[in-house]
Design an enzyme around this catalytic site. Structure first.
Site, mmCIF file in Angstrom:
data_model
loop_
_atom_site.group_PDB
_atom_site.id
_atom_site.type_symbol
_atom_site.label_atom_id
_atom_site.label_comp_id
_atom_site.label_asym_id
_atom_site.label_seq_id
_atom_site.Cartn_x
_atom_site.Cartn_y
_atom_site.Cartn_z
ATOM 1 N N HIS A 1 0.847 -1.188 0.000
ATOM 2 C CA HIS A 1 0.000 0.000 0.000
ATOM 3 C C HIS A 1 0.889 1.247 0.000
ATOM 4 C CE1 HIS A 1 -2.792 3.015 1.459
ATOM 5 N NE2 HIS A 1 -3.790 2.164 1.422
ATOM 6 N N ASP B 1 -9.256 14.074 -4.106
ATOM 7 C CA ASP B 1 -8.836 12.757 -4.570
ATOM 8 C C ASP B 1 -8.919 12.692 -6.105
ATOM 9 O OD1 ASP B 1 -9.311 10.154 -5.540
ATOM 10 O OD2 ASP B 1 -10.346 9.458 -3.767
#
Ligand SMILES: [Zn+2]
Lengths: 507, 460
Positions: free
Chosen positions: B255, B373
């Site tokens: 991640h 985002d």
């Protein structure tokens, strides 16, 4: 003889200064007030020059008796008798309704003056009910204190009655004034907690206007935490806080402590937690809490094989339920790895359940990661604590072959899927095999490289061919692959491919 | 050179000089559709109008890049630091993050945030616990994330009044209680252990000049550890996955956010060219990081087969200076005008791709302002901070000029920053942000300010 006129006792005696509109039945509270003002202040607002002598007399007498009727001036007995004589004779109003009386607004911003008389009466009944209830409530507190002093406690029915009473009071308060009563003060169980409210400077940064019910809950939480109290009522406070703000990490850690101190049954807690988790898919404190519960619970049942199996099944079932809604939830997958290790779920069923998720979405990288863990960390067929990026000679050849075949199949299904290519590389590492062992397989996705009719159906295959060439020392082929990646097949990574080429030259 | 601004707006798409890579759908696509590929497809379709200039984002330059609307974003950030409505209730345990995100983002936009010093000091003082560390709010437990955010915020506003809020002695004890026998750090006492903990703890220790010896009561002592960093690099090494990336803790999925935390931590416990290759398989890591960048979007994703997201501009984008330092080692002869390879390929990632994604897709140019985002998401303080950090990182080159001689002398690697001037500059020079340190993610002089202050303090 004409019949003697009998004065009506029930009806009002209308004063002479009454106007017709002052005598009709009022429709609203405001209207009634206005009528009362008009009737109690004769000729107010009129130009005095327009009044007749009689009217003027009434007007001035009304004003004269005002200080007396309001008790501002006291008279001798004789003078008082004289005073009342005049008042009665002239039917002067004794009580004066204050002008500009403000009835205020109700919770909806509606002027109470615009209420009908009936509506106002209903409101008054509720207000009276509220006053009566608070009287009883104070009595309850008094009785309880008294009992406490004598080392006794009130009966549960009395406490329950008080609980009901406070709920009714809260409902009335909301109904009458639109004020929300915080939740915990409605339950007498919390009465002895002295909440510690948050005290922030007025200009604190990012100061949040917490809703009252949240501020209340937090202030109670703080109080019981400071007192290091670990009792069932504290558990209920944590539940209340969590229902409003599950991201509050402190409340979770405190809750776990309470569970330990009270030695509460973990299955019950897990059942409660399931509900919370389903309502808060993105929250991760829940999953840490669950892990703590398992760490705490497992040793208690470790010797009971059936109990462990049962727990493993129910945990995996629940995790699957959540993953069905949120297939790549990082914290849930992480939890799944924890329980596999803790409860020893290195089973065919677990592999199968992961496989199902890969069948559903072959690009679900979380599922691939879990598979890698299941296969290469299984203590019966791997070296303990081996790094995921290292060769592990303990992994049986048959497992390696099975994984390679599985992965190749998935790649054929979707050649440009990086998850399966990364997995393939991972398996080769574990097997201690080079990339070049898959060169034949990878070649089918990159035909006629550098030639007329070049066709690449997987940039990842091309990357693997490049790495295979680096391995075998074929710098020319590697350069070709990297160049083709940089120019055509994966140009966003041009900088990286150029770096790989520059590394070839260094060697 | 600043790119010329065209006033033609969105209509003349063809007038813009946009490379094919950022205009076209990917050349290699599988026929098999799954949830992941459908979402990826949707994201491309969502971003393309913003990248192509079809979406009205005000004036664009001839590269098709809109301006960075600094004032709009500053307004948004100021509001996020002001009184917040009850809807922000969920942020109750993470308010220090708001301080850091907003102050760091404002600093990147060129604002002097010393103005907030008194307010910050008065706000965070009651969040510090007598047993050490800062909590998310009054009456909560100390947490590494909120302590990290608080320390960085104090460093950003700077000044003795800010530094002196910190009780370093209790901090030392508290950090000791978080250090675990396996070498890592718990986020809070009884909390989860992950790579964030390792990074946050090492930043705090380094900036506050906390003694490296563990307090006697630390649970890690039972496993033979005597120092805060003992076993930490090895623990991080266990977090590298078969993909090459880094997971939150051993054996989970790789991640992006954890990759940055791992590299940042390793760059604190020793110079990156020593500690990173020592504990990680660097080639696999670089390959994984590089494959996080997508076209045509240009931004980074956080995991394999996940979508681009502006915040990875920092979490993945911010890894590059540390990766470069670990490849090249100290550049003793480095001078600001030193030659770097002439093409944009001199970088391990596409700086222009990232800059395109940020300026076209991550700006909220409505009345609200702030960074986001992706176009379909709302802006927030978190994304504002990390999108702008990523933008700054793409616009500058950080070079480790000299490395510490002794691993234990923290913060003595010398980093130098220069504007990145190679290849084509697609953004307006006015939009070049302030710089931020590749390890501490605050300006270098702010990091130096707090560290120097505590370095000169004898004992606690
Ligand atoms: Zn994000």
């Amino acid at each position: 003889m004409p019949p003697k006129k009998v004065p009506q006792k029930t009806g009002k005696l209308d004063p002479v200064w009454a106007k017709p509109e002052d005598l009709k039945k009022p429709e609203t509270v405001g209207e009634r007030t206005q009528q009362r003002i008009n009737l109690s202040t004769p000729y107010h607002g009129k130009d005095l020059n327009d009044l007749t002598a009689d009217e003027l007399k009434i007007y001035s007498h009304t004003n004269l008796i005002k200080p007396i009727s309001e008790g501002k001036i006291s008279l001798s007995v004789k003078a008082e008798r004289e005073f009342w004589k005049v008042v009665n004779k002239e039917k002067l109003p004794i009580r004066h309704v204050r002008d500009n009386y403000d009835w205020g607004k109700d919770k909806n911003g509606k002027d109470i003056a615009s209420y009908t008389i009936e509506e106002l009466n209903q409101r008054k009944v509720k207000q009276a009910r509220y006053r009566a209830l608070s009287l009883f409530s104070r009595q309850f507190v008094h009785l309880r204190d008294q009992a406490k002093r004598q080392g006794a406690e009130l009966a549960e029915t009395q406490i329950e009655d008080e609980r009901k009473r406070r709920r009714e009071m809260a409902a009335l308060k909301k109904d009458l004034y639109g004020e929300l009563t915080a939740k915990l003060v409605q339950d007498p169980v919390y009465d002895d907690i002295i909440p510690i409210p948050m005290e922030e400077p007025e200009n604190a940064l990012a100061r949040i206007a917490y809703p009252d019910f949240y501020a209340e809950a937090i202030s109670y939480l703080r109080a019981v935490m400071v007192a290091e109290e670990y009792t069932p009522r504290c558990l209920r406070i944590t539940e209340h806080v969590i229902s409003m703000n599950p991201a509050h990490y402190t409340v979770w850690l405190y809750r776990f402590k309470i569970i330990q101190v009270l030695d509460l049954p973990i299955p019950d807690e897990i059942e409660w937690l399931n509900e919370v988790a389903l309502n808060n898919l993105k929250n991760y404190q829940i999953w840490h809490h669950r892990q703590l519960l398992l760490d705490y619970y497992y040793p208690k049942i470790a010797d009971d094989e059936d109990a462990v199996k049962k727990l493993a099944k129910s945990e995996i079932d629940f995790v699957n339920q959540i993953l069905a809604e949120d297939t790549k939830n990082y914290h849930v997958w992480s939890y799944r790895q924890d329980i596999v290790a803790k409860l020893g779920i290195w089973t065919v069923a677990e592999l199968g359940s992961t496989q199902n998720m890969i069948e559903d979405d072959v690009r679900n990288n979380s599922a691939w990661s879990h598979r890698f863990y299941l296969v290469f960390s299984d203590p019966s067929q791997s070296t303990k604590d081996a790094s995921p990026t290292e060769h592990d000679p303990k992994v049986p050849e048959s497992i390696i072959e099975r994984e390679l075949k599985y992965t190749r199949d998935k790649i054929l299904l979707s050649p440009q899927n990086q998850s399966s290519w990364n997995y393939l590389r991972g398996v080769l590492r574990k097997a201690g095999r080079g990339m070049s062992t898959e060169e034949g397989f990878a070649s089918q996705f990159a035909e006629c490289l550098g030639e007329e009719g070049e066709k690449v159906t997987s940039s990842h295959a091309l990357e693997m061919l490049a790495d295979a060439s680096v391995e075998t020392g074929d710098a020319e082929k590697a350069t070709l692959c990297f160049t083709r990646l940089a120019k055509t097949w994966d140009p966003i990574r041009e900088g990286y491919w150029q770096y790989r080429i520059s590394q070839l030259k260094e060697q | 050179m600043a790119a010329a601004i065209s006033q033609t707006g969105a209509a003349q798409t063809s007038a813009y000089d946009i490379p094919e890579l950022f205009r076209m759908r990917p050349v290699v696509v599988d026929a098999l559709e799954t949830d992941s590929s459908a979402m990826q497809q949707d994201t491309i379709e969502e971003c393309l109008p913003f990248l192509l200039g079809e979406e009205d984002l005000g004036p664009r330059n001839n590269h098709g890049i809109p301006l960075l609307d600094k004032q709009r974003h500053l307004n948004f950030l100021r509001k996020q630091l002001g009184p917040l409505p009850g809807a922000f209730m969920a942020a109750d345990p993470s308010r220090p993050w708001f301080f850091y995100w907003c102050l760091a983002a404002m600093t990147l936009l060129g604002e002097d945030v010393a103005f907030y010093r008194n307010k910050l000091v008065e706000t965070v003082r009651p969040m510090q616990n007598a047993t050490g560390g800062f909590a998310g709010g009054q009456g909560q437990m100390s947490h590494l994330a909120t302590t990290y955010a608080t320390i960085l915020s104090l460093a950003l506003v700077g000044g003795e009044a800010a530094y002196d809020v910190v009780d370093r002695k209790s901090m030392w004890h508290w950090l000791g209680s978080l250090k675990q026998p396996d070498g890592g750090f718990q986020m809070a006492i009884g909390g989860e252990e992950d790579v964030r903990g390792a990074y946050c703890a090492s930043v705090i220790i380094s900036l506050l000049n906390i003694p490296l010896d563990l307090p006697a009561e630390s649970p890690a002592r039972a496993a033979g550890h005597s120092g805060f960093f003992s076993g930490l690099g090895d623990w991080i090494g266990q977090c590298q996955t078969y993909e090459g990336g880094i997971s939150a803790k051993p054996s989970v999925e790789a991640h992006g956010a954890y990759a940055f935390c791992a590299l940042g931590c390793l760059s604190i416990i020793d110079s990156p060219h020593r500690s990173i290759p020592r504990h990680l398989d660097l080639p696999r890591l670089i390959s994984w990081l590089s494959s996080r960048q997508y076209a045509p979007e240009g931004g980074f994703s956080g995991r394999t087969n996940k979508l681009v997201d502006g915040c990875y501009s920092h979490w993945v984008g911010g890894c590059w200076p540390l990766i470069e330092a670990s490849i090249s080692g100290p550049q003793e002869g480095f001078a600001a005008e030193a030659v770097t390879p002439a093409t944009e390929a001199g970088s391990l990632f596409s700086r222009n791709g990232l800059i395109r994604y940020i300026l076209c897709c991550c700006q909220d140019l409505s009345k609200r302002g702030g960074m986001r985002d992706k176009p379909s998401k709302n802006s927030d303080a978190y994304h504002s901070c990390y999108v702008l950090s990523g933008l700054s990182s793409a616009q500058h080159k950080w070079t480790m000029k000299s490395a510490r001689l002794d691993a234990t002398v923290l913060g003595s690697d010398e980093w130098v920053v220069t504007p990145y001037l190679e290849g084509q500059q697609i953004f307006s020079e006015d939009d070049r942000l302030a710089t931020t340190h590749p390890v501490y993610v605050i300006p270098q002089h702010k990091a130096d300010g707090i560290r120097d202050y505590f370095a000169n303090k004898a004992g606690f």
